[in-house]
Enzyme design. Structure first.
Site, short mmCIF file in Angstrom:
data_model
loop_
_atom_site.label_atom_id
_atom_site.label_comp_id
_atom_site.label_asym_id
_atom_site.label_seq_id
_atom_site.Cartn_x
_atom_site.Cartn_y
_atom_site.Cartn_z
CG MET A 79 7.00 -0.88 -4.62
SD MET A 79 6.99 0.44 -3.25
CE MET A 79 7.49 -0.37 -1.71
CG HIS A 80 3.00 -3.44 -2.21
ND1 HIS A 80 3.45 -2.96 -1.02
CD2 HIS A 80 2.47 -2.32 -2.59
CE1 HIS A 80 3.65 -1.46 -0.89
NE2 HIS A 80 2.98 -1.01 -1.82
CG ASP A 236 6.73 1.22 -8.32
OD1 ASP A 236 6.59 1.33 -7.08
OD2 ASP A 236 5.59 0.86 -8.69
#
Length: 489
Positions: A79-80, A236
């Site tokens: 992520m991110h 995830d």
């Protein structure tokens, strides 16, 4: 057949499942992280795509008949990350990853000047999230910022290469700080803070919905039907939750991968930004989840093994020979090699060993690392508070789940039963299940809890001295904060 692709930090994994939910083949390719400066962590999105091609080609060779029968693809990923594209689809710079903490100064300024970010997103402003990364780019790379046409998360970059469409879904989008998490939609107000608009964001679909079809040229090249669809997928941890059947309120699991996560499913948004707990959308409609997140978990053991030139399996064998008497006087390890999120929100935190002696064997260093990670997860469990009261047991996933020693240690430290599943119960499995749902599968048939591989009960005889060591662990973190102020930046 359904294909799940999971783009992690250290590897890209893919697997195929049949209509009974059984895994019929799996492959992976290694990825590396570039750290050109302190606090930086980057990857080249083109390497993800090449790794994806390698892994899918290996799956096709491994199981050609099953490969040809693929009906849908699901995606999962770290992520991110900020993948920045210009109007021609060119990647403008390496992706800034989830464990990159360079934007800490921007976070401090945003907290003071834009409190609405926390109010709307339901989350504390942290350097790992995507919004402050873009503030860093705007300040330090203004020419690149001016050319941004689209901002994609890692798995959604793969989706664009697969389908030609710019699409994301709420579980991953929630980790950007641009999402109104309760409404599961982009917030124009939050985007405006970063001088961005909705036009620069991907469209949103639910994780179990269709996001597009495989591009005809790829379908032809790969020997697949032109009707293959691509599901929304999930971040995830949300995808891993689908993989272990954590889809109902109160379900929980621990991910012991590069990072360490405790994940709890909710039927509504339960935000508590002050605690550092993340409150995100689940990959399934009408559900949310809370997470405590530590930035370095199994990656700490990998770091130590690289330093000592020993394999993880060999070090684990040596650790298994240690007596409880040796463990009681083992070094104490602070696992903050990449800073920390929950509960400290301390991007400047660093790792450290305490109580080293000439006679300290490497096995005790390995034990200290696994114990320090367990203590960090216990800190996260504590701030999850009332959410955890109904948890009867936790599934354990990620690379660390392969270690019986680590699983038992977690059970003892957290005082919770821990169960492990086959190693393939991962984000890739969750992604494949989301593909199945997008193809019309029923959730109660698709999202089953996988078989239990092993069960670990808390050992009451070890609880007292472990809690004493945990109190020392927490004291050392506080003292380390004071010491850091004396060190050069």
């Amino acid at each position: 057949m359904y294909l799940g692709i999971d783009i992690g930090t250290s590897e890209l994994k893919a697997l195929m499942i049949d209509t009974q939910g059984e895994i019929v083949a799996s492959q992976h390719a290694t990825l590396t992280v570039q750290r050109p400066h302190p606090h930086w962590a980057e990857q080249d999105p083109e390497r993800w795509w090449q790794a994806c091609i390698e892994v899918l080609a290996a799956l096709r060779r491994q199981s050609p008949e099953e490969w040809a029968a693929i009906r849908a693809i699901g995606l999962s990923g770290q992520m991110h990350g900020a993948v920045l594209l210009d109007a021609d689809g060119k990647v403008l710079r390496p992706c800034i990853l989830w464990n990159d903490t360079r934007s800490a100064p921007q976070c401090e300024r945003l907290k003071n000047s834009h409190p609405r970010i926390t109010e709307i997103s339901g989350n504390m402003i942290m350097p790992g999230f995507t919004l402050p990364k873009l503030h860093w780019v705007a300040e330090h790379e203004p020419e690149i910022f001016s050319r941004i046409d689209k901002i994609l998360l890692p798995k959604d970059y793969l989706r664009w290469r697969l389908t030609g469409h710019f699409v994301s879904e709420p579980s991953d989008a929630a980790g950007t700080l641009w999402l109104d998490v309760s409404r599961r939609d982009w917030s124009d107000e939050l985007l405006a803070i970063t001088r961005l608009t909705r036009a620069q964001m991907p469209e949103l679909v639910e994780g179990s919905a269709i996001s597009g079809r495989l591009q005809p040229a790829l379908a032809s090249e790969w020997g697949l039907s032109a009707s293959v669809t691509v599901a929304g997928g999930g971040g995830d941890n949300a995808a891993s939750a689908v993989g272990v059947g954590a889809v109902s309120p109160g379900d929980a699991f621990i991910s012991l991968g590069t990072s360490g996560v405790i994940f709890v499913v909710n039927d509504r948004l339960q935000a508590d930004p002050r605690s550092g707990v993340h409150a995100f959308c689940h990959a399934l409609p009408g559900r949310w989840h809370q997470m405590s997140v530590m930035l370095s978990a199994a990656s700490c053991l990998r770091w130590l093994c690289n330093l000592l030139s020993v394999s993880e399996s060999q070090l684990m064998e040596e650790m298994a020979q240690l007596s409880d008497e040796q463990l009681r006087s083992a070094p104490v390890f602070l696992p903050y090699l990449s800073g920390e999120r929950t509960p400290h929100n301390d991007p400047d935190a660093t790792g450290a060993f305490f109580n080293l002696r000439h006679e300290t064997p490497r096995a005790l260093l390995g034990y200290a690392v696994t114990e320090g990670v367990a203590f960090g997860l216990a800190d996260g469990l504590e701030v999850l508070g009332e959410t955890t009261h109904g948890i009867q047991q936790c599934s354990l996933t990620g690379g660390g789940a392969r270690s019986a020693l680590w699983a038992q240690l977690l059970a003892d430290v957290l005082q919770l039963p821990i169960v492990t599943h086959p190693a393939s119960a991962s984000g890739a499995l969750g992604a494949a299940r989301l593909a199945w749902l997008a193809d019309g599968g029923a959730e109660h048939e698709v999202c089953l809890k996988p078989a239990v591989q092993a069960r670990y009960q808390p050992d009451a005889t070890r609880g007292d001295w472990l809690q004493q060591r945990r109190r020392l662990f927490r004291t050392l973190y506080i003292q380390q904060q004071q010491v850091r102020s004396l060190l050069p930046a």
